[in-house]
Design an enzyme around this catalytic site. Structure first.
Site, short mmCIF file in Angstrom:
data_model
loop_
_atom_site.label_atom_id
_atom_site.label_comp_id
_atom_site.label_asym_id
_atom_site.label_seq_id
_atom_site.Cartn_x
_atom_site.Cartn_y
_atom_site.Cartn_z
N LYS A 66 -56.68 -59.59 -107.05
CA LYS A 66 -56.67 -60.18 -105.56
C LYS A 66 -57.43 -61.39 -105.40
O LYS A 66 -57.16 -62.44 -104.86
CB LYS A 66 -57.29 -58.98 -104.67
CG LYS A 66 -55.92 -57.88 -104.26
CD LYS A 66 -56.50 -56.89 -103.63
CE LYS A 66 -55.65 -55.70 -103.66
NZ LYS A 66 -56.26 -54.44 -103.18
N VAL A 113 -52.19 -59.04 -101.49
CA VAL A 113 -53.63 -59.12 -101.06
C VAL A 113 -53.76 -58.59 -99.75
O VAL A 113 -53.52 -58.99 -98.64
CB VAL A 113 -54.27 -60.39 -101.24
CG1 VAL A 113 -55.80 -60.30 -101.05
CG2 VAL A 113 -53.88 -60.95 -102.54
N GLY A 161 -57.20 -37.93 -101.37
CA GLY A 161 -55.94 -38.90 -101.67
C GLY A 161 -56.20 -40.73 -101.53
O GLY A 161 -55.53 -41.18 -101.60
N GLY A 206 -53.16 -55.77 -97.88
CA GLY A 206 -52.13 -55.03 -97.24
C GLY A 206 -51.65 -55.75 -96.17
O GLY A 206 -50.76 -56.88 -96.46
N GLU A 234 -46.88 -61.96 -99.73
CA GLU A 234 -47.97 -61.69 -98.94
C GLU A 234 -48.83 -60.09 -98.72
O GLU A 234 -50.09 -60.17 -98.71
CB GLU A 234 -47.64 -61.75 -97.48
CG GLU A 234 -48.52 -61.69 -96.29
CD GLU A 234 -49.67 -62.78 -96.21
OE1 GLU A 234 -49.26 -64.05 -95.98
OE2 GLU A 234 -50.74 -62.36 -96.62
N ASP A 261 -58.57 -54.22 -109.65
CA ASP A 261 -57.83 -54.59 -108.20
C ASP A 261 -58.39 -55.64 -107.62
O ASP A 261 -57.93 -56.57 -107.22
CB ASP A 261 -57.39 -53.07 -107.39
CG ASP A 261 -56.86 -53.38 -106.31
OD1 ASP A 261 -55.65 -53.16 -106.25
OD2 ASP A 261 -57.39 -53.71 -105.21
N GLU A 300 -57.43 -42.63 -106.71
CA GLU A 300 -56.59 -42.27 -107.83
C GLU A 300 -57.24 -41.14 -108.83
O GLU A 300 -58.18 -41.22 -108.66
CB GLU A 300 -55.84 -43.24 -108.67
CG GLU A 300 -55.31 -44.55 -107.86
CD GLU A 300 -53.94 -44.18 -107.45
OE1 GLU A 300 -53.19 -43.37 -107.94
OE2 GLU A 300 -53.61 -44.87 -106.28
N1 HSE Z 1 -55.78 -49.62 -104.14
C1 HSE Z 1 -55.96 -50.54 -103.39
C2 HSE Z 1 -57.00 -50.36 -102.50
C3 HSE Z 1 -54.60 -50.35 -102.72
O1 HSE Z 1 -58.02 -49.26 -102.67
O2 HSE Z 1 -57.35 -51.20 -101.64
C4 HSE Z 1 -54.17 -51.66 -102.20
O3 HSE Z 1 -54.02 -52.86 -103.10
#
Ligand code: HSE
Length: 428
Positions: free
Chosen positions: A204, A131, A186, A133, A128, A200, A189
């Protein structure tokens, strides 16, 4: 009965999972019907300072401390990436342990293999947190909406890019400048490629579409574009026309069954439910044939939200174990998906270009669009410096092929100085 959990990885998500299991231990015990204890934690670097309260004796840097420990029932794989996570997950399953993970890249690339291994071993495998969070997405799609044909799924599933685009929109600043600030805070990255180039989001989408359409989706079938080429000027024009720009993940099934899968920046009308999903928030908008429109919204990343999803999965698996059954949902009968050729996918487009400001220019461009079958819906032209004018075109629906051919033709026209950006329009 006590259910023993081994945590692989104590970063943002691992730390959030551990803390939540500790903080809400009584509630979790009541809801599960059995006690859940973290009995081993494996990290790469034992020396790293960790602002977490836990028994240091649980810590090891040897994955076998979890994988070879027969007393551990559930492995929470929270290290991310494919290697060595895939190996650890398959070893855990082979050892008869259930696995919970938040690893989107692993599921997107090897989900089918891992689910088959879990089915075969009769253990649970849940993801879960991979995708959105903390937003419940996998379970609602797989269970609550299972009676629907999913017509379309569109989401903002990357917090970093949504934060950058929101800031660019609010402050009128360009990508590079906002990215540097997001990195300093922060939120992005040091190597931002996975987020800003859309990888990313692509992982998802592969996971969500695979569940929505009931068959594995290959990431090779997903068209992907990131947000590096979105300029403050595009956002400004979009606003004038009543749109915002978002990085969207989109899966759509035609009435004849063909599926389109794409990740790219898109203009969304300001009244669209996804247009007001800002900052690091995520949302997924689903259209099912029975349920109609459904939207899921919340925090798509971070320690506590993702920990919430992982702990939810651990509770579900623990409930199954306490009742002596595996809750692994039976795999659907394999039915290959028919993926639409991207060249045939139809969208509306916005094209921003710099052109020589002289008589007949507009007619030449309109002729190219006309010859390639692209119909113009609206044009905005900004003041010229006498030599060069900036034009923002919005087209009616047309194929990717027709637009690509038009853009090729513009490269041949002397008077087109630069095609600065090409962005699709969605949500209408
Ligand atoms: N790098 C991802 C984002 C983190 O910015 O949503 C969660 O997958």
């Amino acid at each position: 009965m006590q259910i023993n959990v081994g945590i692989l990885g104590l970063g943002t998500v691992g730390g959030g999972t551990l803390q939540l299991l500790q903080r809400n231990a009584k509630l979790i015990q009541r809801r599960t019907g059995c006690e859940i204890g973290v009995t081993a934690i494996v990290v790469k670097n034992l020396e790293k300072a960790r602002p977490l309260a836990f028994d240091a004796a649980l810590l090891s840097n040897d994955p076998d401390a979890i994988l070879n420990d027969p007393s551990i029932h559930i492995v929470a794989e929270l290290i991310g990436g494919v290697a060595p996570a895939r190996d650890y997950v398959l070893r855990a399953i082979a050892a008869g342990k259930s696995v919970v993970t938040a690893n989107k890249e692993l599921i997107a690339k090897h989900g089918a293999e891992i689910m088959a291994a879990a089915d075969q071993a009769g253990v649970d495998f849940r993801f879960e947190g991979s995708v959105g969070g903390g937003i419940p997405l996998i379970k609602p799609l797989r269970e609550s909406l299972a009676g629907n044909h999913v017509r379309q799924l569109m989401g903002i599933v990357n917090g970093t890019t949504n934060f950058i685009l929101t800031k660019m929109t609010r402050e009128g600043r360009d990508f590079e400048e906002v990215l540097a600030q997001a990195q300093a805070l922060g939120y992005a990255e040091a190597d931002p490629s996975a987020d800003v180039d859309g990888y990313d989001t692509m992982y998802k989408l592969a996971i969500l579409a695979g569940i929505a359409f009931g068959a594995p989706v290959s990431i090779q079938d997903i068209y992907r574009e990131g947000i590096r080429h979105v300029h403050a000027r595009d956002i400004e024009y979009a606003r004038e026309l009543g749109y915002v720009i978002k990085l969207v993940a989109l899966a759509r099934q035609d009435p004849d069954g063909e599926i389109e899968l794409r990740v790219h920046p898109a203009l969304l009308p300001t009244e669209h439910p996804l247009a007001n999903v800002n900052d690091v928030f995520n949302a997924v908008f689903i259209q099912g044939d029975a349920v109609g429109d459904v939207m899921f919204y919340g925090r798509g990343a971070g320690s506590d939200p993702t920990g919430s999803a992982v702990v939810g999965d651990i509770i579900e698996v623990a409930r199954n174990l306490c009742r002596g059954k595996s809750g692994q949902l039976a795999s659907e009968a394999a039915h290959p998906l028919r993926i639409k050729d991207f060249a045939d996918v139809e969208t509306r487009f916005c094209v921003r270009m710099q052109v020589a400001d002289r008589p007949g220019m507009m007619a030449q461009i309109a002729t190219v669009f006309g010859e390639k079958g692209v119909s113009i819906e609206s044009i905005v032209q900004k003041k010229s410096d006498g030599e060069t004018a900036e034009i923002f075109w919005m087209s009616h629906r047309t194929t990717q092929r027709a637009m690509a051919r038009s853009l090729n033709e513009f490269n041949r026209l002397d008077a087109v100085r630069d095609v600065a950006s090409v962005i699709r329009v969605e949500g209408e």
